[in-house]
Design a protein around this motif. Structure first.
Motif, PDB file in Angstrom:
ATOM      1  N   ASP A  65      -4.518  -1.728  10.572  1.00  0.00           N
ATOM      2  CA  ASP A  65      -3.806  -1.495   9.217  1.00  0.00           C
ATOM      3  C   ASP A  65      -2.470  -2.468   9.405  1.00  0.00           C
ATOM      4  O   ASP A  65      -2.255  -2.878   8.186  1.00  0.00           O
ATOM      5  CB  ASP A  65      -3.652  -0.249   8.951  1.00  0.00           C
ATOM      6  CG  ASP A  65      -4.843   0.702   8.391  1.00  0.00           C
ATOM      7  OD1 ASP A  65      -5.586   0.382   7.877  1.00  0.00           O
ATOM      8  OD2 ASP A  65      -4.790   2.048   9.168  1.00  0.00           O
ATOM      9  N   THR A  66      -1.835  -2.434  10.404  1.00  0.00           N
ATOM     10  CA  THR A  66      -0.585  -2.979  10.404  1.00  0.00           C
ATOM     11  C   THR A  66      -0.888  -4.817  10.399  1.00  0.00           C
ATOM     12  O   THR A  66      -0.214  -5.328   9.541  1.00  0.00           O
ATOM     13  CB  THR A  66       0.148  -2.898  11.629  1.00  0.00           C
ATOM     14  OG1 THR A  66       0.392  -1.449  11.922  1.00  0.00           O
ATOM     15  CG2 THR A  66       1.218  -3.451  11.770  1.00  0.00           C
ATOM     16  N   LEU A  67      -1.980  -5.117  10.936  1.00  0.00           N
ATOM     17  CA  LEU A  67      -2.321  -6.390  11.055  1.00  0.00           C
ATOM     18  C   LEU A  67      -2.697  -6.880   9.361  1.00  0.00           C
ATOM     19  O   LEU A  67      -2.246  -7.845   9.130  1.00  0.00           O
ATOM     20  CB  LEU A  67      -3.423  -6.879  11.886  1.00  0.00           C
ATOM     21  CG  LEU A  67      -3.001  -6.761  13.488  1.00  0.00           C
ATOM     22  CD1 LEU A  67      -4.289  -7.232  14.109  1.00  0.00           C
ATOM     23  CD2 LEU A  67      -1.949  -7.537  13.929  1.00  0.00           C
ATOM     24  N   ILE A  68      -3.440  -5.986   8.994  1.00  0.00           N
ATOM     25  CA  ILE A  68      -3.824  -6.224   7.337  1.00  0.00           C
ATOM     26  C   ILE A  68      -2.722  -6.366   6.528  1.00  0.00           C
ATOM     27  O   ILE A  68      -2.431  -7.257   5.542  1.00  0.00           O
ATOM     28  CB  ILE A  68      -4.861  -5.285   6.966  1.00  0.00           C
ATOM     29  CG1 ILE A  68      -6.165  -5.368   7.810  1.00  0.00           C
ATOM     30  CG2 ILE A  68      -4.888  -5.278   5.540  1.00  0.00           C
ATOM     31  CD1 ILE A  68      -6.944  -6.551   7.511  1.00  0.00           C
ATOM     32  N   ASN A  69      -1.680  -5.405   6.868  1.00  0.00           N
ATOM     33  CA  ASN A  69      -0.303  -5.287   6.011  1.00  0.00           C
ATOM     34  C   ASN A  69       0.277  -6.546   6.267  1.00  0.00           C
ATOM     35  O   ASN A  69       1.149  -7.056   5.316  1.00  0.00           O
ATOM     36  CB  ASN A  69       0.324  -4.212   6.406  1.00  0.00           C
ATOM     37  CG  ASN A  69       1.766  -4.139   5.649  1.00  0.00           C
ATOM     38  OD1 ASN A  69       1.745  -4.138   4.450  1.00  0.00           O
ATOM     39  ND2 ASN A  69       2.870  -3.693   6.247  1.00  0.00           N
ATOM     40  N   ALA A  70       0.494  -7.219   7.598  1.00  0.00           N
ATOM     41  CA  ALA A  70       1.171  -8.238   7.859  1.00  0.00           C
ATOM     42  C   ALA A  70       0.685  -9.541   6.991  1.00  0.00           C
ATOM     43  O   ALA A  70       1.670 -10.391   6.492  1.00  0.00           O
ATOM     44  CB  ALA A  70       1.067  -8.632   9.163  1.00  0.00           C
ATOM     45  N   ILE A  71      -0.572  -9.678   6.909  1.00  0.00           N
ATOM     46  CA  ILE A  71      -1.482 -10.893   6.133  1.00  0.00           C
ATOM     47  C   ILE A  71      -1.014 -10.393   4.682  1.00  0.00           C
ATOM     48  O   ILE A  71      -0.692 -11.848   3.965  1.00  0.00           O
ATOM     49  CB  ILE A  71      -2.964 -10.871   6.365  1.00  0.00           C
ATOM     50  CG1 ILE A  71      -3.244 -10.928   8.039  1.00  0.00           C
ATOM     51  CG2 ILE A  71      -3.520 -11.646   5.491  1.00  0.00           C
ATOM     52  CD1 ILE A  71      -4.701 -10.789   8.085  1.00  0.00           C
ATOM     53  N   ARG A  72      -1.122  -9.513   4.257  1.00  0.00           N
ATOM     54  CA  ARG A  72      -0.834  -9.325   2.821  1.00  0.00           C
ATOM     55  C   ARG A  72       0.698  -9.362   2.448  1.00  0.00           C
ATOM     56  O   ARG A  72       0.881 -10.130   1.293  1.00  0.00           O
ATOM     57  CB  ARG A  72      -1.243  -7.893   2.289  1.00  0.00           C
ATOM     58  CG  ARG A  72      -2.818  -7.625   2.319  1.00  0.00           C
ATOM     59  CD  ARG A  72      -3.271  -6.369   1.925  1.00  0.00           C
ATOM     60  NE  ARG A  72      -4.549  -6.225   1.737  1.00  0.00           N
ATOM     61  CZ  ARG A  72      -5.378  -4.927   1.929  1.00  0.00           C
ATOM     62  NH1 ARG A  72      -4.573  -4.015   2.339  1.00  0.00           N
ATOM     63  NH2 ARG A  72      -6.650  -4.727   1.701  1.00  0.00           N
ATOM     64  N   LEU A  73       1.448  -9.238   3.402  1.00  0.00           N
ATOM     65  CA  LEU A  73       2.974  -9.348   3.246  1.00  0.00           C
ATOM     66  C   LEU A  73       3.112 -10.851   3.062  1.00  0.00           C
ATOM     67  O   LEU A  73       3.903 -11.275   2.361  1.00  0.00           O
ATOM     68  CB  LEU A  73       3.711  -8.876   4.453  1.00  0.00           C
ATOM     69  CG  LEU A  73       5.259  -8.235   4.197  1.00  0.00           C
ATOM     70  CD1 LEU A  73       5.605  -7.437   2.969  1.00  0.00           C
ATOM     71  CD2 LEU A  73       5.638  -7.633   5.518  1.00  0.00           C
ATOM     72  N   SER A  74       2.752 -11.409   4.089  1.00  0.00           N
ATOM     73  CA  SER A  74       3.130 -12.842   3.914  1.00  0.00           C
ATOM     74  C   SER A  74       2.338 -13.835   2.747  1.00  0.00           C
ATOM     75  O   SER A  74       2.883 -14.637   2.305  1.00  0.00           O
ATOM     76  CB  SER A  74       2.642 -13.507   5.249  1.00  0.00           C
ATOM     77  OG  SER A  74       1.286 -13.252   5.610  1.00  0.00           O
ATOM     78  N   THR A  75       1.233 -13.208   2.431  1.00  0.00           N
ATOM     79  CA  THR A  75       0.503 -14.047   1.387  1.00  0.00           C
ATOM     80  C   THR A  75       1.391 -13.701   0.159  1.00  0.00           C
ATOM     81  O   THR A  75       1.824 -14.576  -0.652  1.00  0.00           O
ATOM     82  CB  THR A  75      -0.610 -13.174   0.826  1.00  0.00           C
ATOM     83  OG1 THR A  75      -1.398 -13.567   2.281  1.00  0.00           O
ATOM     84  CG2 THR A  75      -1.637 -13.951  -0.220  1.00  0.00           C
ATOM     85  N   MET A  76       1.813 -12.244  -0.158  1.00  0.00           N
ATOM     86  CA  MET A  76       2.537 -11.954  -1.399  1.00  0.00           C
ATOM     87  C   MET A  76       3.922 -12.783  -1.494  1.00  0.00           C
ATOM     88  O   MET A  76       4.307 -13.244  -2.409  1.00  0.00           O
ATOM     89  CB  MET A  76       2.797 -10.611  -1.611  1.00  0.00           C
ATOM     90  CG  MET A  76       1.382  -9.647  -1.847  1.00  0.00           C
ATOM     91  SD  MET A  76       1.752  -8.090  -2.310  1.00  0.00           S
ATOM     92  CE  MET A  76       2.383  -7.326  -0.951  1.00  0.00           C
TER      93      MET A  76
END
Length: 354
Positions: A65-76
């Motif tokens: 979940d943390t890795l997915i959040n990292a990808i979404r955070l950087s994308t946004m």
């Protein structure tokens, strides 16, 4: 430039400074493979990880979940920082993202930096929020010699120390990795990746809460907290605006020769890039027309007073009148309703000509 062909002992020269480095593995936006950004699921197996990264992911039940959040955070954040630019961070289009990663443009450098920053930020916050099992709040602190008797460390700080160590290991390429790690470009990627983590660290702040009778601040409890990621993204965007281009010489003799020519022609010495600079190798296109890196700017919404001339690349813009209905003249009716009228408002929308 001098290169020894094992990834872990790569040495390069940038603007006259020799940097030894270990190469960096890739993750998230920097993967040179297709990544379904719109269909991400919290699954260590389906995130295009290396064997080592997948093992690190499986060690902690909350890491996926943390890795997915990292990808979404950087994308946004990338999309937010470039929404008013010709290149509007069109990395959600897989073809554009993969083409960018084959180059070393300024935009590519930003992707590397914001991706590692997002990973560092997400893991540190997951530690303090209890989402990860192998870490917790940051119980330690940076040394503060001033007014030690007036405050103490407490609270639940974001665990940046654990995050930085994890990211360093997570992004450390295995010996004998892909051939792309064995060239000058690898150093540029690694430099910008480390830069992202460094900006997160520099944005760490001390937060204090007062304790005392009747609200007095007799003592304080302090902890370390990460800045909002949008502030980190703003810092990285500023580094993008001031990024420094680096060039490669093929041999040490070529470097010596270029230095002799520079002295003979009395050229001013080139600026020196340091660890806090974002660096790139290739000049960027203008992004005005649809191409391999972006959709172009045709049809893009712009602001007439600030950026239409730049975004539309001199092609001009179309004007469309929209009717917007909003609530107005609201009043409170006892008890307990809010009654509003409907007002119409004419709005002009500007979009770039194709």
């Amino acid at each position: 430039m001098v290169i020894v062909h094992q990834c872990w002992v790569l040495t390069v020269l940038i603007f006259g400074i020799i940097y030894p480095t270990s190469c960096t593995a890739y993750f998230g936006l920097t993967l040179s493979k297709r990544l379904p950004l719109d269909r991400l699921t919290a699954d260590c197996k389906g995130m295009r990880l290396t064997n080592k990264q997948r093992k690190m992911c499986y060690r902690d039940s909350g890491m996926a979940d943390t890795l997915i959040n990292a990808i979404r955070l950087s994308t946004m954040e990338c999309t937010s920082q470039f929404k008013n630019e010709r290149w509007n961070c069109s990395i959600t289009h897989e073809h554009h993202r993969l083409n960018l990663l084959k180059t070393a443009l300024k935009e590519t450098s930003f992707i590397y930096a914001v991706s590692s920053a997002g990973l560092t930020h997400a893991i540190a916050q997951s530690c303090s929020s209890g989402e990860l099992d192998r870490c917790s709040c940051d119980a330690n602190s940076f040394d503060m010699d001033i007014n030690k008797e007036a405050w103490k460390w407490g609270g639940c700080g974001d665990n940046l120390k654990y995050s930085v160590n994890f990211v360093k290991e997570f992004l450390k390429a295995q010996k004998g990795g892909e051939k792309r790690y064995q060239d000058y470009r690898a150093k540029v990627d690694s430099h910008n990746t480390v830069l992202g983590t460094r900006v997160v660290r520099k944005r760490m702040q001390k937060i204090c809460k007062c304790h005392g009778v009747s609200g007095s601040c007799t003592t304080q409890t302090c902890w370390r907290q990460l800045s909002p990621f949008h502030e980190i993204g703003r810092d990285l965007k500023n580094k993008y605006e001031n990024a420094m281009r680096v060039a490669m010489d093929n041999t040490a003799n070529a470097i010596d020769q270029s230095l002799r020519v520079r002295r003979r022609e009395r050229r001013p010495p080139p600026p020196v890039a340091d660890n806090n600079d974002m660096v790139f190798m290739d000049h960027s296109p203008d992004f005005c027309r649809r191409g391999q890196y972006s959709y172009g700017t045709g049809g893009r919404i712009c602001n007439k007073s600030s950026n239409c001339d730049s975004i539309c690349c001199g092609r001009g813009y179309n004007i469309r009148n929209n009717i917007k209905i909003t609530a107005c003249n609201c009043r409170f009716n006892w008890c307990c309703d809010v009654i509003c009228s409907k007002c119409t408002e004419r709005e002009e929308v500007y979009s770039c000509k194709s």
